[in-house]
Design a protein around this motif. Structure first.
Motif, mmCIF file in Angstrom:
data_model
loop_
_atom_site.group_PDB
_atom_site.id
_atom_site.type_symbol
_atom_site.label_atom_id
_atom_site.label_comp_id
_atom_site.label_asym_id
_atom_site.label_seq_id
_atom_site.Cartn_x
_atom_site.Cartn_y
_atom_site.Cartn_z
ATOM 1 N N LEU A 116 -3.687 -5.606 4.786
ATOM 2 C CA LEU A 116 -3.479 -5.186 3.402
ATOM 3 C C LEU A 116 -2.447 -4.063 3.357
ATOM 4 C CD1 LEU A 116 -7.201 -5.060 2.184
ATOM 5 C CD2 LEU A 116 -5.636 -7.010 2.221
ATOM 6 N N VAL A 117 -1.836 -3.878 2.187
ATOM 7 C CA VAL A 117 -0.837 -2.824 2.017
ATOM 8 C C VAL A 117 -1.199 -2.012 0.777
ATOM 9 C CG1 VAL A 117 1.042 -4.028 3.172
ATOM 10 C CG2 VAL A 117 0.672 -4.410 0.744
ATOM 11 N N PRO A 118 -1.057 -0.689 0.827
ATOM 12 C CA PRO A 118 -1.353 0.104 -0.369
ATOM 13 C C PRO A 118 -0.283 -0.086 -1.425
ATOM 14 C CG PRO A 118 -0.476 1.505 1.371
ATOM 15 C CD PRO A 118 -0.662 0.140 1.973
ATOM 16 N N PRO A 119 -0.624 0.047 -2.690
ATOM 17 C CA PRO A 119 0.393 -0.046 -3.738
ATOM 18 C C PRO A 119 1.355 1.128 -3.640
ATOM 19 C CG PRO A 119 -1.686 0.699 -4.669
ATOM 20 C CD PRO A 119 -1.964 0.327 -3.243
ATOM 21 N N ASP A 120 2.603 0.898 -4.010
ATOM 22 C CA ASP A 120 3.634 1.937 -3.963
ATOM 23 C C ASP A 120 4.067 2.234 -5.390
ATOM 24 O OD1 ASP A 120 5.691 3.641 -3.486
ATOM 25 O OD2 ASP A 120 6.939 2.221 -2.377
ATOM 26 N N TYR A 121 3.468 3.251 -5.984
ATOM 27 C CA TYR A 121 3.795 3.592 -7.367
ATOM 28 C C TYR A 121 5.093 4.389 -7.474
ATOM 29 C CZ TYR A 121 -1.050 2.215 -8.320
ATOM 30 O OH TYR A 121 -2.229 1.512 -8.411
ATOM 31 N N GLU A 122 5.503 5.032 -6.396
ATOM 32 C CA GLU A 122 6.698 5.870 -6.449
ATOM 33 C C GLU A 122 7.965 5.097 -6.112
ATOM 34 O OE1 GLU A 122 6.554 8.914 -7.613
ATOM 35 O OE2 GLU A 122 4.388 8.656 -7.847
ATOM 36 N N GLY A 123 7.856 4.068 -5.309
ATOM 37 C CA GLY A 123 9.008 3.258 -4.950
ATOM 38 C C GLY A 123 9.277 2.210 -6.012
ATOM 39 N N PRO A 124 10.095 1.184 -5.678
ATOM 40 C CA PRO A 124 10.332 0.107 -6.647
ATOM 41 C C PRO A 124 9.011 -0.555 -7.047
ATOM 42 C CG PRO A 124 11.905 0.000 -4.836
ATOM 43 C CD PRO A 124 10.870 1.013 -4.438
ATOM 44 N N SER A 125 8.642 -0.404 -8.290
ATOM 45 C CA SER A 125 7.308 -0.810 -8.713
ATOM 46 C C SER A 125 7.340 -1.410 -10.100
ATOM 47 C CB SER A 125 6.348 0.388 -8.710
ATOM 48 O OG SER A 125 6.747 1.335 -9.684
ATOM 49 N N LEU A 126 6.305 -2.183 -10.394
ATOM 50 C CA LEU A 126 6.172 -2.757 -11.725
ATOM 51 C C LEU A 126 6.067 -1.661 -12.777
ATOM 52 C CD1 LEU A 126 5.893 -5.442 -13.295
ATOM 53 C CD2 LEU A 126 3.413 -5.249 -12.967
#
Length: 392
Positions: free
Chosen positions: A18-28
């Motif tokens: 699994l991978v954590p969500p990346d809210y700071e990088g390219p994100s929805l």
């Protein structure tokens, strides 16, 4: 909760695939702020988000969100979508948030924040006012949307700046709870078939502004037939043809962006665990919320979350990563969490791995337990969504 416990979360997720969500990088969550900046409207983080995503300045933008079209799903079935495949070169995925599901993603997309701010934390949620389950897609049992979801939307900010914003979608979503929570602001143009929605978008894009077009049949087909099915491939082909027509029919100087709210995995019924019938899971549990790939477990008063975490982890084994809610929050899975949102997050947070699911037949319908394709967890197939952009 200890800092040491929460700091091990990324490693535990990685070990489980699994991978954590990346809210700071390219994100929805960064997409609409980037679009707003491209249109010249001031929104928080707009310039930084636009630089991240490389969107050009524009007077007219069409954002197409295809429910359930994950980046991995698209790349694996790209033979069905020659037009979209041509846009994949040089593009990379965006990260959705957690859980990777429609309500949570629409809230993040619409507000530019994470589920920890919007309170849209799953398909179902325990309503603190009643203690019962409420549905965040149908909005049953939740009350006024503006009271539940308190963050301003990007559409509201655009309209306040004087930018025309129009949503194109089915009539049944006009004024719905989820629409008001995540996408309030601007006008709404009802259109049912994909061809009708493309026609409506083409008319609207004769003038400056933002058009948001939603299409949900890819997700619907994936749920019932599977993302690996021929029926899903047919849906992708139909989508591809209409989006090609949209782009080729537009005037000059229009930016079109295609994305999605989440991806999908086809699950294995043999790896389905039912809280109602599996020894060790129901003990001390008040209610199970969320969805089969991303579960919020709310415990009875007085039950030790650490003991429950250990018990659930022992029962589920390699089929899930089990975290206390405090550890999941501290690790940033939901982004920053507001005080009024924290009670919505389970005492335990369960992210399914591989093709496993965790259900509760006491509260879920038999039809929902039989879905072939599902989503919500942190596998790359569920979490990553495309960013496909073209400027005419």
């Amino acid at each position: 909760m200890t800092a040491a416990a929460s700091s091990t979360v990324p490693a535990r997720l990685a070990d489980a695939g699994l991978v954590p969500p990346d809210y700071e990088g390219p994100s929805l969550s960064g997409l609409l702020p980037a679009v707003a900046d491209a249109l010249g409207a001031p929104v928080p983080d707009g310039p930084a988000r636009r630089a991240q995503l490389g969107l050009p300045e524009a007077h007219r933008v069409c954002v197409v969100l295809v429910d359930g079209l994950g980046y991995e799903n698209l790349t694996e079935r790209a033979g069905h979508a020659p037009f979209l495949r041509s846009l994949l070169n040089g593009s990379g995925p965006l990260s959705a948030g957690y859980p990777s599901t429609t309500a949570a993603s629409m809230g993040s997309f619409g507000t530019g924040t994470g589920p920890g701010r919007t309170g849209l934390v799953g398909y179902t949620v325990r309503n603190p006012a009643s203690g019962g389950l409420a549905n965040m897609v149908s909005w049953d049992g939740l009350g006024p949307a503006r009271e539940w979801q308190r963050e301003p939307t990007v559409f509201e900010r655009l309209v306040a700046h004087g930018t025309t914003v129009t949503t194109v979608g089915p009539a049944k979503f006009m004024g719905s709870g989820l629409t008001e929570a995540a996408l309030r602001g601007g006008g709404y143009r009802a259109a049912e078939s994909l061809a009708q929605r493309v026609d409506a978008a083409l008319r609207l894009l004769r003038e400056p502004g933002l058009v948001y077009l939603y299409w949900g049949d890819v997700d619907k087909t994936g749920h019932h037939e599977g993302a690996g099915s021929w029926q899903w491939g047919d849906q992708l082909e139909a989508l591809d043809g209409e989006l090609r027509r949209l782009v080729r029919s537009l005037p000059k100087d229009v930016t079109v962006v295609v994305t999605a709210d989440h991806g999908m995995v086809d699950v294995d019924p043999g790896r389905r665990r039912d809280v109602a019938t599996t020894p060790g899971l129901a003990e001390g549990v008040a209610v199970v919320a969320g969805e089969p790939r991303a579960v919020h477990v709310h415990l009875e008063p007085g039950v030790d979350p650490r003991a429950a975490e250990a018990r659930w982890a022992d029962v589920l084994g390699d089929d899930a990563v089990v975290l206390t809610g405090d550890d999941a929050v501290a690790a940033g899975l939901f982004g920053p969490v507001s005080g009024h949102v924290r009670p919505l997050i389970g005492d335990l947070v369960v992210a399914a791995t591989g093709r496993a699911t965790v259900v509760d037949s006491r509260t879920q319908t038999p039809a929902s337990l039989q879905l072939v394709g599902v989503h919500g967890s942190l596998t790359p197939a569920e979490l990553r969504v495309p960013l496909l952009a073209v400027h005419t």
